[in-house]
Design a protein around this motif. Structure first.
Motif, PDB file in Angstrom:
ATOM      1  N   ASP A 184      48.101  34.000  44.767  1.00 40.17           N
ATOM      2  CA  ASP A 184      48.824  33.103  45.672  1.00 40.17           C
ATOM      3  C   ASP A 184      47.971  32.674  46.863  1.00 40.17           C
ATOM      4  OD1 ASP A 184      51.142  33.620  44.119  1.00 40.17           O
ATOM      5  OD2 ASP A 184      51.635  35.356  45.361  1.00 40.17           O
ATOM      6  N   GLU A 229      45.253  30.875  47.862  1.00 45.17           N
ATOM      7  CA  GLU A 229      44.903  29.521  48.298  1.00 45.17           C
ATOM      8  C   GLU A 229      46.134  28.684  48.612  1.00 45.17           C
ATOM      9  OE1 GLU A 229      42.041  28.389  49.345  1.00 45.17           O
ATOM     10  OE2 GLU A 229      41.133  30.326  48.853  1.00 45.17           O
ATOM     11  N   GLU A 230      47.194  28.844  47.835  1.00 49.36           N
ATOM     12  CA  GLU A 230      48.400  28.063  48.123  1.00 49.36           C
ATOM     13  C   GLU A 230      49.056  28.524  49.421  1.00 49.36           C
ATOM     14  OE1 GLU A 230      52.087  25.895  45.961  1.00 49.36           O
ATOM     15  OE2 GLU A 230      50.798  27.198  44.777  1.00 49.36           O
ATOM     16  N   GLY A 261      47.020  27.187  52.297  1.00 49.10           N
ATOM     17  CA  GLY A 261      47.329  25.773  52.532  1.00 49.10           C
ATOM     18  C   GLY A 261      48.632  25.592  53.297  1.00 49.10           C
ATOM     19  N   MET A 262      49.653  26.363  52.951  1.00 48.65           N
ATOM     20  CA  MET A 262      50.926  26.269  53.667  1.00 48.65           C
ATOM     21  C   MET A 262      50.777  26.772  55.101  1.00 48.65           C
ATOM     22  SD  MET A 262      53.826  27.321  50.836  1.00 48.65           S
ATOM     23  CE  MET A 262      52.996  28.797  50.235  1.00 48.65           C
ATOM     24  N   GLN A 272      55.735  27.540  40.314  1.00 48.27           N
ATOM     25  CA  GLN A 272      55.684  26.873  41.607  1.00 48.27           C
ATOM     26  C   GLN A 272      55.959  27.852  42.730  1.00 48.27           C
ATOM     27  OE1 GLN A 272      56.926  23.029  42.357  1.00 48.27           O
ATOM     28  NE2 GLN A 272      57.684  22.623  40.308  1.00 48.27           N
ATOM     29  N   TYR A 284      56.476  30.614  51.850  1.00 48.61           N
ATOM     30  CA  TYR A 284      55.994  31.970  52.079  1.00 48.61           C
ATOM     31  C   TYR A 284      56.614  32.527  53.350  1.00 48.61           C
ATOM     32  CZ  TYR A 284      53.040  30.951  56.100  1.00 48.61           C
ATOM     33  OH  TYR A 284      52.609  30.623  57.358  1.00 48.61           O
ATOM     34  N   LYS A 332      58.143  24.580  51.920  1.00 47.67           N
ATOM     35  CA  LYS A 332      57.653  23.218  51.709  1.00 47.67           C
ATOM     36  C   LYS A 332      58.828  22.262  51.902  1.00 47.67           C
ATOM     37  CE  LYS A 332      54.034  24.535  48.437  1.00 47.67           C
ATOM     38  NZ  LYS A 332      53.627  24.498  47.014  1.00 47.67           N
TER      39      LYS A 332
END
Length: 149
Positions: free
Chosen positions: A11, A13-14, A17-18, A61, A65, A89
């Motif tokens: 998880d 990198e995602e 990004g968030m 998906q 977080y 998101k």
């Protein structure tokens, strides 16, 4: 259906990004560096006992977080869980995932936590409304801090 699970190495990198989006937003006063954000994720994935990371995920998906920090409150005589980050998101807001997360935490820490805390900007009326719906209230205390870096 999204479930809440502990953050995993895949998880990284995602979530990073968030975090960059969250920490660049008006919801956060202190704009943390990328180095600090990466350290936060590493601490969630490692053996740091004071922080835990979670993701809202289905099979393929990630919708958001959260990170929670553990402390102790002498005023209430027990463990205080501080909800440090809670980011969804935009496409997944108003789905009830925040409420699901609060319920998850209360079940996960039942009998072990005496107080939950979080911060919110006064202007963020939608977040305040959601938090109040889940039993949170404005604290009359002023918070004071001293940064060491």
């Amino acid at each position: 259906m999204f479930l809440i699970r502990k953050m995993e190495r895949g998880d990284y990198e995602e979530v990073f990004g968030m975090m960059k989006i969250f920490y660049a937003s008006p919801a956060v006063l202190h704009k943390a560096s990328e180095e600090i954000l990466r350290r936060d994720i590493e601490d969630c994935l490692g053996d740091m006992p004071f922080i835990e990371g979670y993701v809202f995920a289905d099979e393929d998906q990630i919708a958001g977080y959260a990170m929670v920090a553990k402390g102790y409150t002498t005023e209430y005589g027990g463990v205080c869980l501080w909800i440090e980050d809670l980011y969804l998101k935009p496409a997944y807001r108003h789905w009830g995932l925040g409420t699901q997360f609060f319920t998850f935490l209360e079940k996960e820490y039942e009998g072990r936590v005496v107080r939950y805390k979080l911060e919110v900007e006064e202007e963020n009326s939608l977040a305040i409304k959601a938090y109040e719906k889940n039993g949170y209230q404005i604290s009359p205390y002023y918070e004071m801090t001293k940064e060491m870096s």
